[in-house]
Scaffold this motif. Structure first.
Motif, PDB file in Angstrom:
ATOM      1  N   ASP A 137     -25.426  24.910  38.100  1.00  0.00           N
ATOM      2  CA  ASP A 137     -26.122  25.053  39.381  1.00  0.00           C
ATOM      3  C   ASP A 137     -25.299  24.464  40.521  1.00  0.00           C
ATOM      4  O   ASP A 137     -25.196  25.060  41.591  1.00  0.00           O
ATOM      5  CB  ASP A 137     -27.487  24.372  39.299  1.00  0.00           C
ATOM      6  N   GLN A 138     -24.710  23.291  40.313  1.00  0.00           N
ATOM      7  CA  GLN A 138     -23.886  22.684  41.354  1.00  0.00           C
ATOM      8  C   GLN A 138     -22.654  23.541  41.646  1.00  0.00           C
ATOM      9  O   GLN A 138     -22.235  23.673  42.800  1.00  0.00           O
ATOM     10  CB  GLN A 138     -23.475  21.271  40.945  1.00  0.00           C
ATOM     11  N   SER A 139     -22.086  24.133  40.620  1.00  0.00           N
ATOM     12  CA  SER A 139     -20.933  25.007  40.832  1.00  0.00           C
ATOM     13  C   SER A 139     -21.323  26.249  41.615  1.00  0.00           C
ATOM     14  O   SER A 139     -20.592  26.692  42.518  1.00  0.00           O
ATOM     15  CB  SER A 139     -20.338  25.406  39.479  1.00  0.00           C
TER      16      SER A 139
ATOM     17  N   LYS B 139     -21.457  27.369  49.486  1.00  0.00           N
ATOM     18  CA  LYS B 139     -21.142  26.526  50.646  1.00  0.00           C
ATOM     19  C   LYS B 139     -19.679  26.655  51.047  1.00  0.00           C
ATOM     20  O   LYS B 139     -19.342  26.644  52.245  1.00  0.00           O
ATOM     21  CB  LYS B 139     -21.461  25.066  50.328  1.00  0.00           C
ATOM     22  N   THR B 140     -18.796  26.770  50.067  1.00  0.00           N
ATOM     23  CA  THR B 140     -17.373  26.919  50.386  1.00  0.00           C
ATOM     24  C   THR B 140     -17.108  28.234  51.103  1.00  0.00           C
ATOM     25  O   THR B 140     -16.330  28.295  52.060  1.00  0.00           O
ATOM     26  CB  THR B 140     -16.523  26.828  49.110  1.00  0.00           C
ATOM     27  N   GLU B 141     -17.782  29.285  50.655  1.00  0.00           N
ATOM     28  CA  GLU B 141     -17.627  30.587  51.314  1.00  0.00           C
ATOM     29  C   GLU B 141     -18.034  30.502  52.789  1.00  0.00           C
ATOM     30  O   GLU B 141     -17.347  31.027  53.671  1.00  0.00           O
ATOM     31  CB  GLU B 141     -18.470  31.629  50.597  1.00  0.00           C
ATOM     32  N   GLU B 142     -19.144  29.817  53.041  1.00  0.00           N
ATOM     33  CA  GLU B 142     -19.595  29.647  54.432  1.00  0.00           C
ATOM     34  C   GLU B 142     -18.612  28.801  55.224  1.00  0.00           C
ATOM     35  O   GLU B 142     -18.277  29.108  56.375  1.00  0.00           O
ATOM     36  CB  GLU B 142     -20.992  29.000  54.425  1.00  0.00           C
ATOM     37  N   PHE B 143     -18.141  27.722  54.608  1.00  0.00           N
ATOM     38  CA  PHE B 143     -17.224  26.801  55.286  1.00  0.00           C
ATOM     39  C   PHE B 143     -15.910  27.486  55.656  1.00  0.00           C
ATOM     40  O   PHE B 143     -15.439  27.387  56.804  1.00  0.00           O
ATOM     41  CB  PHE B 143     -16.956  25.589  54.394  1.00  0.00           C
ATOM     42  N   VAL B 144     -15.290  28.172  54.701  1.00  0.00           N
ATOM     43  CA  VAL B 144     -13.977  28.757  54.992  1.00  0.00           C
ATOM     44  C   VAL B 144     -14.081  29.865  56.035  1.00  0.00           C
ATOM     45  O   VAL B 144     -13.147  30.065  56.819  1.00  0.00           O
ATOM     46  CB  VAL B 144     -13.277  29.272  53.711  1.00  0.00           C
TER      47      VAL B 144
ATOM     48  N   GLU C 216     -21.044  18.496  53.621  1.00  0.00           N
ATOM     49  CA  GLU C 216     -22.161  19.077  52.871  1.00  0.00           C
ATOM     50  C   GLU C 216     -21.650  19.976  51.749  1.00  0.00           C
ATOM     51  O   GLU C 216     -22.206  19.990  50.648  1.00  0.00           O
ATOM     52  CB  GLU C 216     -23.061  19.874  53.813  1.00  0.00           C
ATOM     53  N   ALA C 217     -20.605  20.730  52.029  1.00  0.00           N
ATOM     54  CA  ALA C 217     -20.038  21.598  50.989  1.00  0.00           C
ATOM     55  C   ALA C 217     -19.388  20.766  49.890  1.00  0.00           C
ATOM     56  O   ALA C 217     -19.531  21.057  48.695  1.00  0.00           O
ATOM     57  CB  ALA C 217     -19.024  22.558  51.612  1.00  0.00           C
ATOM     58  N   ARG C 218     -18.689  19.721  50.280  1.00  0.00           N
ATOM     59  CA  ARG C 218     -17.974  18.904  49.296  1.00  0.00           C
ATOM     60  C   ARG C 218     -18.920  18.114  48.390  1.00  0.00           C
ATOM     61  O   ARG C 218     -18.521  17.696  47.287  1.00  0.00           O
ATOM     62  CB  ARG C 218     -17.006  17.951  50.007  1.00  0.00           C
ATOM     63  N   VAL C 219     -20.152  17.916  48.806  1.00  0.00           N
ATOM     64  CA  VAL C 219     -21.131  17.239  47.951  1.00  0.00           C
ATOM     65  C   VAL C 219     -21.193  17.885  46.580  1.00  0.00           C
ATOM     66  O   VAL C 219     -21.239  17.196  45.550  1.00  0.00           O
ATOM     67  CB  VAL C 219     -22.520  17.245  48.627  1.00  0.00           C
ATOM     68  N   HIS C 220     -21.179  19.214  46.525  1.00  0.00           N
ATOM     69  CA  HIS C 220     -21.335  19.917  45.250  1.00  0.00           C
ATOM     70  C   HIS C 220     -20.083  19.762  44.379  1.00  0.00           C
ATOM     71  O   HIS C 220     -20.185  19.738  43.147  1.00  0.00           O
ATOM     72  CB  HIS C 220     -21.667  21.385  45.504  1.00  0.00           C
TER      73      HIS C 220
ATOM     74  N   LEU D 205     -18.921   8.485  52.702  1.00  0.00           N
ATOM     75  CA  LEU D 205     -20.236   8.149  52.147  1.00  0.00           C
ATOM     76  C   LEU D 205     -20.968   9.376  51.620  1.00  0.00           C
ATOM     77  O   LEU D 205     -21.799   9.262  50.709  1.00  0.00           O
ATOM     78  CB  LEU D 205     -21.094   7.411  53.173  1.00  0.00           C
ATOM     79  N   TRP D 206     -20.710  10.557  52.151  1.00  0.00           N
ATOM     80  CA  TRP D 206     -21.256  11.780  51.560  1.00  0.00           C
ATOM     81  C   TRP D 206     -20.716  11.939  50.134  1.00  0.00           C
ATOM     82  O   TRP D 206     -21.459  12.243  49.210  1.00  0.00           O
ATOM     83  CB  TRP D 206     -20.858  13.000  52.387  1.00  0.00           C
ATOM     84  N   ASP D 207     -19.395  11.726  49.984  1.00  0.00           N
ATOM     85  CA  ASP D 207     -18.769  11.814  48.661  1.00  0.00           C
ATOM     86  C   ASP D 207     -19.295  10.722  47.741  1.00  0.00           C
ATOM     87  O   ASP D 207     -19.548  10.956  46.556  1.00  0.00           O
ATOM     88  CB  ASP D 207     -17.255  11.666  48.781  1.00  0.00           C
ATOM     89  N   PHE D 208     -19.419   9.529  48.275  1.00  0.00           N
ATOM     90  CA  PHE D 208     -19.933   8.374  47.535  1.00  0.00           C
ATOM     91  C   PHE D 208     -21.297   8.712  46.945  1.00  0.00           C
ATOM     92  O   PHE D 208     -21.538   8.558  45.735  1.00  0.00           O
ATOM     93  CB  PHE D 208     -20.030   7.200  48.519  1.00  0.00           C
ATOM     94  N   GLN D 209     -22.198   9.203  47.785  1.00  0.00           N
ATOM     95  CA  GLN D 209     -23.539   9.546  47.329  1.00  0.00           C
ATOM     96  C   GLN D 209     -23.498  10.639  46.275  1.00  0.00           C
ATOM     97  O   GLN D 209     -24.218  10.582  45.264  1.00  0.00           O
ATOM     98  CB  GLN D 209     -24.398  10.013  48.501  1.00  0.00           C
TER      99      GLN D 209
END
Length: 386
Positions: free
Chosen positions: A154-156, A162-167, A184-188, A300-304
């Motif tokens: 699910d995370q993948s 999210k990556t598609e939207e970001f790029v 937000e994209a990198r969270v996953h 901190l996004w990555d940390f969480q």
């Protein structure tokens, strides 16, 4: 998700999930307080009840929309997958059956089978029929493995979306929107980072930091784009539109390759336990030091996200640990909560404060909490295999 797998294991007991073949729902009201009707539409997700007593729950999901949909029962954090049914075509129904202990949950319909879904809170109250299981039961182990597989898949899936939207934002030159979506994209990615790192060829192409590059290594991936979005004040040559497109397309292609590999993975309980430990090590070596997101300061996004992934992995095997080493289980639960409390203090309406806005005392407190959790977490694998 592309594959139907069993759902996430909650803290107290295994949650056994099953589903029926697609049929037409007759809408009959059985009067059973553990039977919940769900109507999914293109823009709605209506439940006949938002509370049920602990025990075997049946969600009768009907798709009244025009798109294929999915239905999820998630843990309170909205991450742990308790149960899911997918590929429900228009005007068709499927059942989700879960054995759920008392607690707070989240329901979600996913029209089009994309994104976070249309979510709502759901409560399971105490009852005499609450589930229980022995950690020696092979079913508990099997469920833990299937649950973690579901979580990673699910995370993948969400990472791809999210990556598609970001790029696309980055290629279009919409830098403000791209900067907002970047963490937000990198969270996953960060929630499943140890799984992604198991593919040795992809990780350096997708997540290499500039400071870690080897001589002659081409720099691509998230952090190459990060530097272009948050460039140094002097001495930096911005990428051209053609270069932007090249790096963006490369990141997207590698993300899709990663997703294809992840969908086929299976796990063992020691891999889950080691993955939990490995994610916390990622926090200790990069996030709590501010070295991961050196240009954006979104550490901190990555940390969480690393903590999320470590905790979900631990909670998947927690019933096994509680039976074999209850003291370790209690310590881990307590220290995960203590670390989360410190992270919660740094939350804002848009995510978190930036790392360079933290005081040295705040950084030290986070570091101390990570260290306090690391020691008992290092004993997790031995506990589940004992």
């Amino acid at each position: 998700m592309r594959k139907t797998v069993a759902a996430a294991l909650l803290v107290a007991a295994p949650l056994l999930a099953a589903c029926t073949e697609n049929t037409r729902a007759d809408g009959e009201d059985t009067g059973d307080t553990r039977a919940v009707s769900v109507t999914s539409t293109d823009d709605g997700c209506e439940l006949s009840a938002v509370e049920a007593p602990a025990g075997t729950l049946t969600f009768d999901v009907k798709n009244d929309g025009s798109q294929v949909t999915e239905f999820y029962l998630l843990g309170e954090d909205g991450l742990r997958i308790v149960g899911e049914v997918e590929n429900i075509g228009p005007q068709l129904s499927r059942e989700l059956v879960v054995n759920a202990p008392a607690g707070s949950y989240v329901t979600a319909c996913k029209p089009g089978m994309k994104g976070d879904g249309i979510r709502a809170d759901f409560t399971v109250s105490e009852s005499d029929d609450a589930p229980s299981a022995s950690a020696d039961d092979q079913g508990v182990v099997d469920q833990a493995l299937a649950n973690y597989q579901a979580y990673v898949q699910d995370q993948s899936d969400q990472l791809v979306a999210k990556t598609e939207e970001f790029v696309q934002l980055y290629k279009d030159g919409d830098d403000d929107a791209a900067r907002a979506l970047y963490p937000e994209a990198r969270v996953h990615w960060e929630r499943i980072e140890t799984v992604a790192e198991s593919f040795g060829d992809l990780d350096p192409m997708m997540d290499a930091r500039e400071a870690d590059l080897e001589e002659g290594q081409e720099w691509t991936g998230w952090h190459r784009i990060e530097k272009d979005l948050w460039p140094p004040a002097t001495g930096y040559q911005a990428l051209t539109p053609a270069e932007r497109a090249e790096y963006a397309d490369d990141l997207m292609a590698n993300t899709e390759t990663l997703d294809g590999r992840v969908q086929e993975l299976t796990y063992t309980v020691d891999q889950i336990a080691n993955g939990s430990r490995g994610l916390l090590e990622e926090v200790a070596t990069g996030k709590v030091t501010g070295e991961e997101e050196i240009w954006s300061h979104t550490d901190l996004w990555d940390f969480q996200a690393n903590v999320d992934g470590a905790r979900v992995a631990y909670e998947g095997v927690q019933p096994i640990v509680e039976a074999k080493d209850p003291e370790l289980a209690a310590t881990l639960t307590e220290r995960f909560a203590a670390l989360q409390a410190l992270l919660d203090e740094q939350k804002t309406d848009t995510g978190f404060v930036f790392y360079d806005d933290l005081s040295q005392d705040e950084i030290q407190a986070l570091s101390n909490a990570v260290n306090a959790l690391s020691e008992p977490l290092s004993r997790l694998t031995a506990a589940v295999l004992s």
